[in-house]
Design a protein around this motif. Structure first.
Motif, short mmCIF file in Angstrom:
data_model
loop_
_atom_site.label_atom_id
_atom_site.label_comp_id
_atom_site.label_asym_id
_atom_site.label_seq_id
_atom_site.Cartn_x
_atom_site.Cartn_y
_atom_site.Cartn_z
N THR A 1 22.52 -40.77 19.02
CA THR A 1 22.81 -40.11 19.96
C THR A 1 22.53 -38.70 19.96
N LEU A 2 23.37 -38.61 18.79
CA LEU A 2 23.29 -36.18 18.31
C LEU A 2 21.62 -36.69 17.81
N LEU A 3 21.00 -37.32 17.49
CA LEU A 3 19.37 -36.85 16.46
C LEU A 3 18.92 -37.17 17.70
N SER A 4 19.34 -37.75 18.87
CA SER A 4 18.27 -38.58 19.37
C SER A 4 17.62 -36.98 20.66
N SER A 5 19.29 -36.08 20.79
CA SER A 5 19.70 -35.22 21.71
C SER A 5 18.41 -34.45 21.14
N CYS A 6 18.85 -34.02 19.94
CA CYS A 6 18.28 -32.88 19.84
C CYS A 6 16.72 -33.21 19.31
N ARG A 7 15.91 -34.20 19.17
CA ARG A 7 14.80 -34.46 19.84
C ARG A 7 14.38 -34.24 20.62
N VAL A 8 14.95 -34.70 21.97
CA VAL A 8 15.12 -33.74 23.19
C VAL A 8 14.29 -32.26 23.62
N HIS A 9 15.10 -32.08 22.79
CA HIS A 9 15.76 -30.29 22.43
C HIS A 9 15.59 -29.69 22.22
N GLY A 10 14.82 -30.43 21.26
CA GLY A 10 14.10 -29.26 19.47
C GLY A 10 14.59 -28.67 18.67
N ASP A 11 16.00 -29.14 18.58
CA ASP A 11 16.92 -28.16 17.73
C ASP A 11 16.95 -28.98 16.65
#
Length: 209
Positions: free
Chosen positions: A12-22
């Protein structure tokens, strides 16, 4: 944190980073996920998409080499069942006996989608190629091939159900919203993260997965 994150938490964290470009936190999440599940291709694919969105093609190539060295394999893309038979589609598939009908359906849909405001998401292409080639690759993603097959063969009034072993591609997720609105069909997709029910141009996930 009182307990260590599990696979779902890191994913979930990795997916969120993909969305936000972190990139920094995304790399940390991917490394932690790979440590827990070294043979799961989903973490490699998500991190590759994060690198590709930033134009870091050397890192994308390094990840692919790492997958080959560890013998991590992506299973073929999307599956859809019709008349008791499971049809499997991979990106730019040339094996289906219904190929001509599927590509014609996709071409028709793509024109209508563009008229409705669809803009291809080039960051969903994990290859360093020209823009025209990226558009072609997006048009022939396995998600779209399976959905087009369903539109052709699944009778009106019945939902189109497809299954994927990896996370839904961002461009295909957006495109499927347009397709559900244009065709007025319900499309149910189960990817590696959750179920997505597309109806009237929206998805049940609220664009977070």
């Amino acid at each position: 944190m009182p307990c260590h994150p599990d696979v779902v938490g890191w994913a979930t964290l990795l997916s969120s980073c993909r969305v936000h470009g972190d990139m920094e936190i995304g790399k940390w999440a991917a490394d932690s996920l790979i440590e827990l599940e070294p043979q799961n291709p989903a973490s490699y694919v998500l991190l590759s998409s994060l690198y590709a969105a930033k134009g870091k093609w050397n890192e994308v190539a390094q990840l692919r080499r790492g997958m080959r060295d560890k013998r991590v394999k992506k299973e073929l893309g999307y599956r859809i069942k019709y008349k008791g038979k499971v049809h499997v589609f991979s990106a730019d598939d040339q094996s289906s006996p219904f190929l001509g009908q599927i590509y014609a359906e996709l071409e028709k849909l793509n024109c209508k989608m563009i008229e409705e405001g669809y803009i291809p998401d080039m960051s969903s292409v994990l290859h360093d190629v020209e823009e025209s080639e990226k558009i072609k690759m997006l048009n022939h993603h396995s998600e779209k091939l399976a959905i087009a097959f369903g539109l052709i063969f699944v009778p009106l009034g019945l939902p189109i159900r497809v299954i994927k072993n990896l996370r839904f591609c961002g461009d295909c997720h957006n495109a499927t919203k347009f397709i559900s609105k244009i065709t007025q069909r319900e499309i149910l997709v189960r990817d590696a993260v959750r179920f997505h029910l597309f109806k009237d141009g929206t998805c049940s996930c609220g664009d977070f997965w």
